[in-house]
Design a protein around this motif. Structure first.
Motif, short mmCIF file in Angstrom:
data_model
loop_
_atom_site.label_atom_id
_atom_site.label_comp_id
_atom_site.label_asym_id
_atom_site.label_seq_id
_atom_site.Cartn_x
_atom_site.Cartn_y
_atom_site.Cartn_z
N LYS A 183 48.33 21.12 -42.84
CA LYS A 183 47.06 20.42 -42.68
C LYS A 183 46.36 20.72 -41.36
N CYS A 184 47.09 20.85 -40.28
CA CYS A 184 46.50 21.03 -38.95
C CYS A 184 46.83 22.42 -38.38
N VAL A 185 46.78 23.41 -39.23
CA VAL A 185 47.19 24.76 -38.83
C VAL A 185 46.33 25.31 -37.70
N ASP A 186 45.01 25.13 -37.79
CA ASP A 186 44.11 25.66 -36.76
C ASP A 186 44.35 24.99 -35.40
N GLU A 187 44.57 23.69 -35.41
CA GLU A 187 44.81 22.96 -34.17
C GLU A 187 46.14 23.36 -33.53
N VAL A 188 47.16 23.54 -34.35
CA VAL A 188 48.46 23.97 -33.84
C VAL A 188 48.35 25.36 -33.24
N LYS A 189 47.63 26.25 -33.94
CA LYS A 189 47.46 27.63 -33.45
C LYS A 189 46.71 27.64 -32.11
N ALA A 190 45.63 26.86 -32.02
CA ALA A 190 44.85 26.81 -30.77
C ALA A 190 45.69 26.26 -29.62
N PHE A 191 46.45 25.21 -29.87
CA PHE A 191 47.29 24.62 -28.83
C PHE A 191 48.39 25.58 -28.41
N THR A 192 49.00 26.27 -29.36
CA THR A 192 50.06 27.23 -29.05
C THR A 192 49.53 28.38 -28.20
N GLU A 193 48.38 28.93 -28.59
CA GLU A 193 47.78 30.04 -27.82
C GLU A 193 47.40 29.60 -26.41
N GLN A 204 42.85 20.93 -26.48
CA GLN A 204 43.58 21.37 -27.67
C GLN A 204 44.65 20.35 -28.08
N ASN A 205 45.33 19.76 -27.08
CA ASN A 205 46.34 18.75 -27.35
C ASN A 205 45.71 17.52 -28.00
N SER A 206 44.56 17.10 -27.50
CA SER A 206 43.86 15.94 -28.07
C SER A 206 43.43 16.22 -29.51
N ALA A 207 42.91 17.42 -29.74
CA ALA A 207 42.49 17.79 -31.10
C ALA A 207 43.68 17.78 -32.06
N LEU A 208 44.81 18.30 -31.61
CA LEU A 208 46.03 18.31 -32.43
C LEU A 208 46.50 16.89 -32.70
N LYS A 209 46.52 16.05 -31.68
CA LYS A 209 46.94 14.65 -31.87
C LYS A 209 46.03 13.92 -32.85
N ASP A 210 44.72 14.14 -32.72
CA ASP A 210 43.77 13.49 -33.63
C ASP A 210 43.97 13.93 -35.07
N CYS A 211 44.18 15.21 -35.26
CA CYS A 211 44.41 15.73 -36.61
C CYS A 211 45.68 15.13 -37.21
N LEU A 212 46.75 15.12 -36.44
CA LEU A 212 48.01 14.56 -36.92
C LEU A 212 47.87 13.06 -37.20
N ALA A 213 47.16 12.35 -36.34
CA ALA A 213 46.97 10.91 -36.53
C ALA A 213 46.19 10.62 -37.80
N ASN A 214 45.17 11.44 -38.08
CA ASN A 214 44.39 11.25 -39.30
C ASN A 214 45.25 11.41 -40.54
N TRP A 215 46.10 12.42 -40.56
CA TRP A 215 46.97 12.63 -41.72
C TRP A 215 48.06 11.59 -41.78
N TYR A 216 48.50 11.12 -40.63
CA TYR A 216 49.55 10.10 -40.59
C TYR A 216 49.05 8.79 -41.19
#
Length: 132
Positions: A56-66, A82-94
């Motif tokens: 679900k959050c592939v783009d956010e994970v990729k951006a944070f990893t890079e 990038q960390n905030s974007a990843l957290k927000d994406c994960l929180a939405n799915w959670y």
């Protein structure tokens, strides 16, 4: 004088709940759909987190990893966005109840398969990959 324990099969005595024992390998009833507290609070959320990161959050994970790879030691400061974007994406799915039900059903099917076969998921995946 004979004891009552001499007459009974020792497998009838257990401190575990009925659904936690039994089954073909003594790992529990494969058809049991009840969830323990640790499964609801730890195991299913972990599965949700892993699935959200992988699908679900592939783009956010990729951006944070890079960002982390390019920033090395300063990643804590440089990768906040990038960390905030990843957290927000994960929180939405959670918070998504449909996704939670889907992950719960997946967990129950994995647990049922483990109880039926007695083979842990990691070993099952390793065996499948080695046979290819």
């Amino acid at each position: 004088m004979a004891s009552i324990y001499d007459k009974q099969d020792e497998s009838t005595f257990t401190v575990l709940p009925k659904q936690s024992g039994g089954g073909p390998h003594g790992l529990g009833d494969p058809n049991d759909r009840t969830l323990r507290k640790v499964e609801v609070e730890v195991m299913i959320p972990k599965l949700m987190r892993d699935r959200a990161k992988e699908t679900k959050c592939v783009d956010e994970v990729k951006a944070f990893t890079e960002c982390c790879k390019s920033s090395s030691i300063l990643m804590v400061v440089k990768c906040r966005a990038q960390n905030s974007a990843l957290k927000d994406c994960l929180a939405n799915w959670y918070k998504d109840e449909g996704f939670k039900k889907e992950c719960t059903e997946e967990y129950l099917s994995l647990r049922s398969e483990f109880r039926r076969t007695g083979i842990p998921i990691k070993r099952r995946v390793t065996k499948i990959q080695s046979s290819m």
